[in-house]
Design a protein around this motif. Structure first.
Motif, PDB file in Angstrom:
ATOM      1  N   GLU A 160       0.824  -1.207   0.000  1.00  0.00           N
ATOM      2  CA  GLU A 160       0.000   0.000   0.000  1.00  0.00           C
ATOM      3  C   GLU A 160       0.857   1.255   0.000  1.00  0.00           C
ATOM      4  O   GLU A 160       0.597   2.212  -0.733  1.00  0.00           O
ATOM      5  CB  GLU A 160      -0.942  -0.006   1.207  1.00  0.00           C
ATOM      6  CG  GLU A 160      -2.073  -1.029   1.094  1.00  0.00           C
ATOM      7  CD  GLU A 160      -2.957  -1.023   2.331  1.00  0.00           C
ATOM      8  OE1 GLU A 160      -2.551  -0.405   3.347  1.00  0.00           O
ATOM      9  OE2 GLU A 160      -4.038  -1.640   2.287  1.00  0.00           O
ATOM     10  N   HIS A 161       1.891   1.268   0.843  1.00  0.00           N
ATOM     11  CA  HIS A 161       2.788   2.420   0.889  1.00  0.00           C
ATOM     12  C   HIS A 161       3.517   2.584  -0.445  1.00  0.00           C
ATOM     13  O   HIS A 161       3.753   3.707  -0.907  1.00  0.00           O
ATOM     14  CB  HIS A 161       3.804   2.251   2.015  1.00  0.00           C
ATOM     15  CG  HIS A 161       3.193   2.343   3.381  1.00  0.00           C
ATOM     16  ND1 HIS A 161       3.814   1.864   4.509  1.00  0.00           N
ATOM     17  CD2 HIS A 161       2.014   2.854   3.799  1.00  0.00           C
ATOM     18  CE1 HIS A 161       3.043   2.077   5.565  1.00  0.00           C
ATOM     19  NE2 HIS A 161       1.933   2.668   5.155  1.00  0.00           N
ATOM     20  N   THR A 162       3.842   1.431  -1.036  1.00  0.00           N
ATOM     21  CA  THR A 162       4.517   1.472  -2.328  1.00  0.00           C
ATOM     22  C   THR A 162       3.599   2.062  -3.392  1.00  0.00           C
ATOM     23  O   THR A 162       4.002   2.922  -4.182  1.00  0.00           O
ATOM     24  CB  THR A 162       4.948   0.051  -2.759  1.00  0.00           C
ATOM     25  OG1 THR A 162       5.831  -0.493  -1.775  1.00  0.00           O
ATOM     26  CG2 THR A 162       5.657   0.088  -4.100  1.00  0.00           C
ATOM     27  N   SER A 163       2.322   1.627  -3.398  1.00  0.00           N
ATOM     28  CA  SER A 163       1.377   2.103  -4.413  1.00  0.00           C
ATOM     29  C   SER A 163       1.099   3.593  -4.271  1.00  0.00           C
ATOM     30  O   SER A 163       0.857   4.282  -5.260  1.00  0.00           O
ATOM     31  CB  SER A 163       0.070   1.307  -4.336  1.00  0.00           C
ATOM     32  OG  SER A 163      -0.566   1.509  -3.089  1.00  0.00           O
ATOM     33  N   GLU A 164       1.133   4.090  -3.035  1.00  0.00           N
ATOM     34  CA  GLU A 164       0.893   5.517  -2.806  1.00  0.00           C
ATOM     35  C   GLU A 164       1.980   6.377  -3.440  1.00  0.00           C
ATOM     36  O   GLU A 164       1.754   7.524  -3.809  1.00  0.00           O
ATOM     37  CB  GLU A 164       0.815   5.795  -1.303  1.00  0.00           C
ATOM     38  CG  GLU A 164      -0.426   5.221  -0.629  1.00  0.00           C
ATOM     39  CD  GLU A 164      -0.394   5.402   0.876  1.00  0.00           C
ATOM     40  OE1 GLU A 164       0.601   5.981   1.373  1.00  0.00           O
ATOM     41  OE2 GLU A 164      -1.343   4.958   1.543  1.00  0.00           O
ATOM     42  N   MET A 165       3.166   5.799  -3.549  1.00  0.00           N
ATOM     43  CA  MET A 165       4.293   6.530  -4.112  1.00  0.00           C
ATOM     44  C   MET A 165       4.294   6.509  -5.636  1.00  0.00           C
ATOM     45  O   MET A 165       5.040   7.249  -6.272  1.00  0.00           O
ATOM     46  CB  MET A 165       5.612   5.923  -3.600  1.00  0.00           C
ATOM     47  CG  MET A 165       5.766   5.938  -2.088  1.00  0.00           C
ATOM     48  SD  MET A 165       7.090   4.806  -1.545  1.00  0.00           S
ATOM     49  CE  MET A 165       8.436   5.302  -2.598  1.00  0.00           C
ATOM     50  N   LEU A 166       3.470   5.665  -6.217  1.00  0.00           N
ATOM     51  CA  LEU A 166       3.586   5.399  -7.645  1.00  0.00           C
ATOM     52  C   LEU A 166       2.824   6.357  -8.540  1.00  0.00           C
ATOM     53  O   LEU A 166       3.273   6.666  -9.637  1.00  0.00           O
ATOM     54  CB  LEU A 166       3.109   3.967  -7.937  1.00  0.00           C
ATOM     55  CG  LEU A 166       3.863   2.867  -7.204  1.00  0.00           C
ATOM     56  CD1 LEU A 166       3.263   1.516  -7.536  1.00  0.00           C
ATOM     57  CD2 LEU A 166       5.331   2.891  -7.567  1.00  0.00           C
ATOM     58  N   GLY A 167       1.658   6.779  -8.091  1.00  0.00           N
ATOM     59  CA  GLY A 167       0.816   7.579  -8.974  1.00  0.00           C
ATOM     60  C   GLY A 167       0.331   6.730 -10.124  1.00  0.00           C
ATOM     61  O   GLY A 167      -0.207   5.651  -9.929  1.00  0.00           O
ATOM     62  N   ASP A 168       0.534   7.188 -11.364  1.00  0.00           N
ATOM     63  CA  ASP A 168       0.107   6.437 -12.549  1.00  0.00           C
ATOM     64  C   ASP A 168       1.295   5.840 -13.309  1.00  0.00           C
ATOM     65  O   ASP A 168       1.174   5.481 -14.475  1.00  0.00           O
ATOM     66  CB  ASP A 168      -0.686   7.353 -13.495  1.00  0.00           C
ATOM     67  CG  ASP A 168      -1.966   7.853 -12.849  1.00  0.00           C
ATOM     68  OD1 ASP A 168      -2.576   7.056 -12.109  1.00  0.00           O
ATOM     69  OD2 ASP A 168      -2.342   9.012 -13.084  1.00  0.00           O
ATOM     70  N   ASN A 169       2.418   5.737 -12.666  1.00  0.00           N
ATOM     71  CA  ASN A 169       3.641   5.274 -13.314  1.00  0.00           C
ATOM     72  C   ASN A 169       3.682   3.752 -13.345  1.00  0.00           C
ATOM     73  O   ASN A 169       4.056   3.094 -12.372  1.00  0.00           O
ATOM     74  CB  ASN A 169       4.862   5.829 -12.574  1.00  0.00           C
ATOM     75  CG  ASN A 169       6.135   5.659 -13.376  1.00  0.00           C
ATOM     76  OD1 ASN A 169       6.306   4.686 -14.092  1.00  0.00           O
ATOM     77  ND2 ASN A 169       7.026   6.633 -13.242  1.00  0.00           N
ATOM     78  N   LYS A 170       3.293   3.143 -14.487  1.00  0.00           N
ATOM     79  CA  LYS A 170       3.244   1.682 -14.603  1.00  0.00           C
ATOM     80  C   LYS A 170       4.632   1.055 -14.486  1.00  0.00           C
ATOM     81  O   LYS A 170       4.799   0.005 -13.861  1.00  0.00           O
ATOM     82  CB  LYS A 170       2.614   1.279 -15.936  1.00  0.00           C
ATOM     83  CG  LYS A 170       1.119   1.519 -16.037  1.00  0.00           C
ATOM     84  CD  LYS A 170       0.581   1.068 -17.386  1.00  0.00           C
ATOM     85  CE  LYS A 170       0.675  -0.425 -17.580  1.00  0.00           C
ATOM     86  NZ  LYS A 170       0.016  -0.875 -18.835  1.00  0.00           N
ATOM     87  N   ALA A 171       5.615   1.680 -15.098  1.00  0.00           N
ATOM     88  CA  ALA A 171       6.968   1.126 -15.080  1.00  0.00           C
ATOM     89  C   ALA A 171       7.502   1.059 -13.652  1.00  0.00           C
ATOM     90  O   ALA A 171       8.073   0.047 -13.232  1.00  0.00           O
ATOM     91  CB  ALA A 171       7.894   1.971 -15.949  1.00  0.00           C
ATOM     92  N   LEU A 172       7.298   2.129 -12.897  1.00  0.00           N
ATOM     93  CA  LEU A 172       7.767   2.155 -11.510  1.00  0.00           C
ATOM     94  C   LEU A 172       6.950   1.199 -10.655  1.00  0.00           C
ATOM     95  O   LEU A 172       7.484   0.547  -9.752  1.00  0.00           O
ATOM     96  CB  LEU A 172       7.669   3.581 -10.957  1.00  0.00           C
ATOM     97  CG  LEU A 172       8.237   3.802  -9.553  1.00  0.00           C
ATOM     98  CD1 LEU A 172       9.705   3.399  -9.497  1.00  0.00           C
ATOM     99  CD2 LEU A 172       8.056   5.256  -9.125  1.00  0.00           C
TER     100      LEU A 172
END
Length: 439
Positions: A319-331
């Motif tokens: 969850e914490h990881t996804s919060e940092m991602l935004g819409d960046n599929k590669a990241l």
């Protein structure tokens, strides 16, 4: 701090300073439990409750060890060792060094790969086949880190891409858990999705063979306590051994039980007379002794996994990881693979990692718009990441069990670190490339 990270870091650091892997797993679990908000008593109870999950695996390995010892009594390992010696020795002197090295690498690679699919005895063949040829390895000055890499490659790649034996189990677990997480897939698509990630492992093996460990390495030619009993090799026994192997595979695949398969193989050897009934007790005992350490590590790893699940911090980590991602599929793909690497490094089993990460990664991947094939590659790669390199993985424990028979091969620095560098890192890179190409 995230409990999963703390637990894995503690376990890995203790292992790197050569604390026994079982103790490292216990201490890592305690550190993770306390960090995750569990009391000491709750942590111990959770760890203890998870131990039972590893009992089936431990018993499977014990019986597979018995089966491997039974096979050794038919003379097959002796034939292989004798064949190696004939090629690399002449009049008591080592010659044809290049040919000898190629032969050793090819035979061990083939045996490791067959042990996952064609001859499903997993790592049980290593303590039987490798110690007798350590003298040959010393003679040829082969770096044992190369052999560890070759064996780990052979133990890992087949189940990732071939739907037979242990590969069938891995693919079925992957398909089942992804369906439970909301995405139904065809098992026939799994090998296709895993091709690109496996290319990374192939490249890692090539680097290990031709670059990292191509130089000679000296070892003391220490005496190893091996059975001096000469096995009489009979053609009929070799035929019955092949029948036993076929029977083992035929039972294991539909029942999905390594225990049933191993018992079937041993039973066929006894019924056909390839082995004597009076040898049964000693045979099983020898197999259990041979695989005891691996069994204890796998049991402890399940307790470790139970504590991580109880803290709930695996979900928090994603969850914490996804919060940092935004819409960046590669990241997003890269960070999910890194999470898979962390979890598998701690648990030591790609099979046990799938249920933990599939329930989280599948809906998250769907939300990011990944294709079905990309999600298969993502979850499959994330589960396999760390299998090569983890101190608690049978893919590293097996090679160490054979190569350290004379006390000259360290589990962490000679098995785990080399395999992590040559396999986990390339698998991470090519897994990410595969996910992005599959969309």
């Amino acid at each position: 701090m995230n409990a999963v990270l703390i637990a894995v870091v503690v376990m890995l650091l203790l292992s790197l300073v050569r604390v026994n892997v079982v103790l490292a797993l216990v201490m890592g679990a305690i550190a993770g439990g306390l960090t995750g908000g569990l009391s000491f008593d709750e942590t111990i109870k959770s760890f203890s409750s998870g131990l039972g999950e590893g009992a089936n695996i431990a018993l499977s390995y014990a019986l597979l060890g018995g089966f491997a010892v039974a096979i050794s009594q038919t003379g097959i390992p002796q034939l292989l060792v004798n064949g190696m010696l004939k090629i690399v020795k002449k009049d008591g002197q080592a010659d044809r060094t290049a040919l000898g090295k190629v032969l050793v690498v090819l035979i061990l690679l083939a045996m490791a790969m067959f042990s996952q699919n064609l001859i499903p005895i997993h790592i049980a063949f290593i303590p039987l086949l490798v110690p007798p040829i350590l003298h040959v390895l010393n003679m040829l000055k082969i770096d044992r880190r190369l052999i560890a890499s070759v064996l780990t490659f052979g133990l890992t790649v087949p189940y990732m891409i071939l739907p037979y034996g242990f590969g069938f189990l891995f693919h079925e677990i992957l398909a089942t858990q992804m369906e439970l997480a909301g995405l139904t897939i065809n098992m026939s698509d799994i090998p296709k999705a895993m091709v690109i990630p496996v290319i990374g492992l192939v490249i890692g093996l090539i680097i290990a063979i031709f670059i990292s460990y191509r130089k000679p390495r000296e070892y003391e030619d220490r005496k190893i306590e091996l059975s001096e009993e000469v096995v009489e090799i009979k053609t009929r026994n070799l035929v019955f051994t092949v029948i036993a192997l076929i029977g083992t595979l035929a039972v294991q695949i539909p029942t999905q039980s390594m225990i049933a398969g191993a018992v079937t193989g041993i039973f066929i050897l006894y019924v056909t007379g390839a082995l004597k009934w009076k040898e049964a007790d000693n045979l099983i005992n020898d197999g259990m002794k041979m695989m005891a350490f691996v069994g204890f590590v796998m049991i402890a790893a399940n307790g470790f996994a139970a504590v991580l699940k109880e803290t709930g911090h695996v979900i928090l980590l994603v969850e914490h990881t996804s919060e940092m991602l935004g819409d960046n599929k590669a990241l997003a793909a890269l960070l999910m693979l890194i999470v898979g690497l962390i979890v598998t490094m701690g648990i030591g089993s790609s099979f046990a990692t799938i249920p933990i990460i599939a329930s989280i990664f599948v809906p998250l991947s769907i939300e990011f718009g990944f294709s079905t094939m990309a999600i298969i590659a993502l979850v499959g790669t994330a589960a396999a990441l760390g299998d090569a390199g983890s101190p608690a993985s049978d893919s590293t424990l097996g090679p160490t069990a054979g190569l350290d028979a004379d006390g000259q091969h360290n589990h962490i620095w000679d098995s785990c670190v080399p395999t992590f560098i040559h396999f986990s890192i390339p698998l991470l890179v090519f897994g990410w490339i595969g996910v992005m190409l599959l969309g």
